[in-house]
Design a protein around this motif. Structure first.
Motif, PDB file in Angstrom:
ATOM      1  N   VAL A  59      54.386  43.585  55.659  1.00 30.08           N
ATOM      2  CA  VAL A  59      55.514  43.425  54.743  1.00 30.08           C
ATOM      3  C   VAL A  59      54.936  43.089  53.371  1.00 30.08           C
ATOM      4  O   VAL A  59      54.194  42.119  53.224  1.00 30.08           O
ATOM      5  N   ILE A  60      55.262  43.915  52.388  1.00 35.02           N
ATOM      6  CA  ILE A  60      54.806  43.728  51.008  1.00 35.02           C
ATOM      7  C   ILE A  60      56.028  43.426  50.166  1.00 35.02           C
ATOM      8  O   ILE A  60      57.032  44.145  50.251  1.00 35.02           O
ATOM      9  N   HIS A  61      55.945  42.366  49.377  1.00 38.56           N
ATOM     10  CA  HIS A  61      57.090  42.048  48.526  1.00 38.56           C
ATOM     11  C   HIS A  61      56.614  41.343  47.265  1.00 38.56           C
ATOM     12  O   HIS A  61      55.732  40.496  47.322  1.00 38.56           O
ATOM     13  N   SER A  62      57.224  41.683  46.158  1.00 35.22           N
ATOM     14  CA  SER A  62      56.872  41.076  44.886  1.00 35.22           C
ATOM     15  C   SER A  62      57.716  39.830  44.634  1.00 35.22           C
ATOM     16  O   SER A  62      58.938  39.850  44.804  1.00 35.22           O
ATOM     17  N   LYS A  63      57.043  38.780  44.197  1.00 32.21           N
ATOM     18  CA  LYS A  63      57.774  37.564  43.832  1.00 32.21           C
ATOM     19  C   LYS A  63      58.539  37.767  42.530  1.00 32.21           C
ATOM     20  O   LYS A  63      59.401  36.982  42.184  1.00 32.21           O
ATOM     21  N   GLU A  64      58.254  38.863  41.818  1.00 32.48           N
ATOM     22  CA  GLU A  64      58.949  39.178  40.570  1.00 32.48           C
ATOM     23  C   GLU A  64      60.057  40.213  40.756  1.00 32.48           C
ATOM     24  O   GLU A  64      60.686  40.631  39.783  1.00 32.48           O
ATOM     25  N   ASP A  65      60.308  40.644  41.982  1.00 32.92           N
ATOM     26  CA  ASP A  65      61.308  41.676  42.258  1.00 32.92           C
ATOM     27  C   ASP A  65      62.700  41.157  41.904  1.00 32.92           C
ATOM     28  O   ASP A  65      63.172  40.179  42.469  1.00 32.92           O
ATOM     29  N   LYS A  66      63.337  41.825  40.948  1.00 34.18           N
ATOM     30  CA  LYS A  66      64.690  41.430  40.515  1.00 34.18           C
ATOM     31  C   LYS A  66      65.777  42.189  41.274  1.00 34.18           C
ATOM     32  O   LYS A  66      66.925  41.799  41.274  1.00 34.18           O
ATOM     33  N   GLU A  71      62.903  36.651  49.308  1.00 34.16           N
ATOM     34  CA  GLU A  71      63.417  36.012  50.520  1.00 34.16           C
ATOM     35  C   GLU A  71      63.801  37.044  51.577  1.00 34.16           C
ATOM     36  O   GLU A  71      63.654  36.789  52.771  1.00 34.16           O
ATOM     37  N   PHE A  72      64.272  38.221  51.157  1.00 32.04           N
ATOM     38  CA  PHE A  72      64.629  39.266  52.119  1.00 32.04           C
ATOM     39  C   PHE A  72      63.385  39.778  52.846  1.00 32.04           C
ATOM     40  O   PHE A  72      63.403  40.011  54.044  1.00 32.04           O
ATOM     41  N   GLY A  73      62.302  39.958  52.109  1.00 31.53           N
ATOM     42  CA  GLY A  73      61.045  40.370  52.739  1.00 31.53           C
ATOM     43  C   GLY A  73      60.534  39.316  53.701  1.00 31.53           C
ATOM     44  O   GLY A  73      60.012  39.632  54.774  1.00 31.53           O
ATOM     45  N   LYS A  74      60.699  38.056  53.332  1.00 31.80           N
ATOM     46  CA  LYS A  74      60.253  36.964  54.205  1.00 31.80           C
ATOM     47  C   LYS A  74      61.077  36.900  55.489  1.00 31.80           C
ATOM     48  O   LYS A  74      60.549  36.572  56.549  1.00 31.80           O
ATOM     49  N   ILE A  75      62.359  37.236  55.395  1.00 30.67           N
ATOM     50  CA  ILE A  75      63.209  37.267  56.598  1.00 30.67           C
ATOM     51  C   ILE A  75      62.720  38.352  57.557  1.00 30.67           C
ATOM     52  O   ILE A  75      62.611  38.132  58.766  1.00 30.67           O
ATOM     53  N   ILE A  76      62.427  39.530  57.023  1.00 35.27           N
ATOM     54  CA  ILE A  76      61.905  40.615  57.864  1.00 35.27           C
ATOM     55  C   ILE A  76      60.604  40.173  58.516  1.00 35.27           C
ATOM     56  O   ILE A  76      60.407  40.343  59.721  1.00 35.27           O
ATOM     57  N   PHE A  77      59.714  39.591  57.721  1.00 35.78           N
ATOM     58  CA  PHE A  77      58.425  39.133  58.245  1.00 35.78           C
ATOM     59  C   PHE A  77      58.601  38.096  59.355  1.00 35.78           C
ATOM     60  O   PHE A  77      57.965  38.187  60.403  1.00 35.78           O
ATOM     61  N   GLU A  78      59.461  37.129  59.140  1.00 28.64           N
ATOM     62  CA  GLU A  78      59.675  36.079  60.133  1.00 28.64           C
ATOM     63  C   GLU A  78      60.185  36.648  61.455  1.00 28.64           C
ATOM     64  O   GLU A  78      59.865  36.127  62.521  1.00 28.64           O
ATOM     65  N   ASN A  79      60.964  37.716  61.395  1.00 24.04           N
ATOM     66  CA  ASN A  79      61.526  38.322  62.598  1.00 24.04           C
ATOM     67  C   ASN A  79      60.595  39.327  63.275  1.00 24.04           C
ATOM     68  O   ASN A  79      60.863  39.750  64.397  1.00 24.04           O
ATOM     69  N   ALA A  80      59.525  39.711  62.602  1.00 22.99           N
ATOM     70  CA  ALA A  80      58.579  40.685  63.164  1.00 22.99           C
ATOM     71  C   ALA A  80      57.700  40.020  64.221  1.00 22.99           C
ATOM     72  O   ALA A  80      57.390  38.831  64.129  1.00 22.99           O
ATOM     73  N   ASN A  81      57.319  40.806  65.203  1.00 20.74           N
ATOM     74  CA  ASN A  81      56.385  40.348  66.225  1.00 20.74           C
ATOM     75  C   ASN A  81      54.954  40.508  65.715  1.00 20.74           C
ATOM     76  O   ASN A  81      54.702  41.241  64.769  1.00 20.74           O
ATOM     77  N   HIS A  82      54.017  39.861  66.368  1.00 20.51           N
ATOM     78  CA  HIS A  82      52.608  39.976  66.004  1.00 20.51           C
ATOM     79  C   HIS A  82      52.036  41.257  66.579  1.00 20.51           C
ATOM     80  O   HIS A  82      52.517  41.714  67.607  1.00 20.51           O
ATOM     81  N   PRO A  83      51.051  41.846  65.943  1.00 23.63           N
ATOM     82  CA  PRO A  83      50.384  41.415  64.723  1.00 23.63           C
ATOM     83  C   PRO A  83      51.221  41.763  63.492  1.00 23.63           C
ATOM     84  O   PRO A  83      51.908  42.790  63.454  1.00 23.63           O
ATOM     85  N   LYS A  84      51.154  40.873  62.502  1.00 23.92           N
ATOM     86  CA  LYS A  84      51.914  41.075  61.278  1.00 23.92           C
ATOM     87  C   LYS A  84      51.202  40.393  60.122  1.00 23.92           C
ATOM     88  O   LYS A  84      50.434  39.456  60.325  1.00 23.92           O
ATOM     89  N   GLN A  85      51.460  40.902  58.923  1.00 26.91           N
ATOM     90  CA  GLN A  85      50.922  40.321  57.702  1.00 26.91           C
ATOM     91  C   GLN A  85      51.993  40.357  56.630  1.00 26.91           C
ATOM     92  O   GLN A  85      52.795  41.300  56.579  1.00 26.91           O
TER      93      GLN A  85
END
Length: 115
Positions: A59-66, A71-85
């Motif tokens: 999951v790639i996400h910019s902290k500057e994305d307007k 937070e949406f990218g982080k939600i996807i990441f949190e719900n993903a199974n391993h292996p993940k980055q």
């Protein structure tokens, strides 16, 4: 859509790479047009579909994305199974490859070797 399509076609892929994605259509609509956003159908939900996936996920996400908050990218990441980055970048919405092509290629290589 990569989370949804990839999770439902795992036998055809080696990994899923998601950049600047929203967790669900309704969440994005609420962010973009708060009053009307709740009227959007919530059929395709990346944060739910990614839980079905057992392939590596980047999951790639910019902290500057307007356009799509990180937070949406982080939600996807949190719900993903391993292996993940999770790879946090700078710059505007979905410009990761333009500014971070080498780093992203290396992260994909690492992810594919983690299977």
């Amino acid at each position: 859509m990569a989370s949804v399509i990839g999770s439902n076609r795992q036998n055809e892929i080696d990994a899923i790479v998601v950049e600047g994605a929203f967790a669900s259509h309704r969440d994005e609509a609420r962010y973009t047009v708060p009053f009307w956003g709740s009227l959007v159908k919530n059929e395709e939900k990346a944060d739910v579909e990614i839980k079905k996936n057992w392939k590596p996920v980047l999951v790639i996400h910019s902290k500057e994305d307007k356009k799509v908050p990180i937070e949406f990218g982080k939600i996807i990441f949190e719900n993903a199974n391993h292996p993940k980055q999770f790879y946090e970048i700078e710059q505007s919405h979905i410009l990761g490859l333009q500014y971070y092509a080498e780093e992203i290629a290396e992260k994909i290589h690492q992810l594919l070797n983690s299977k």
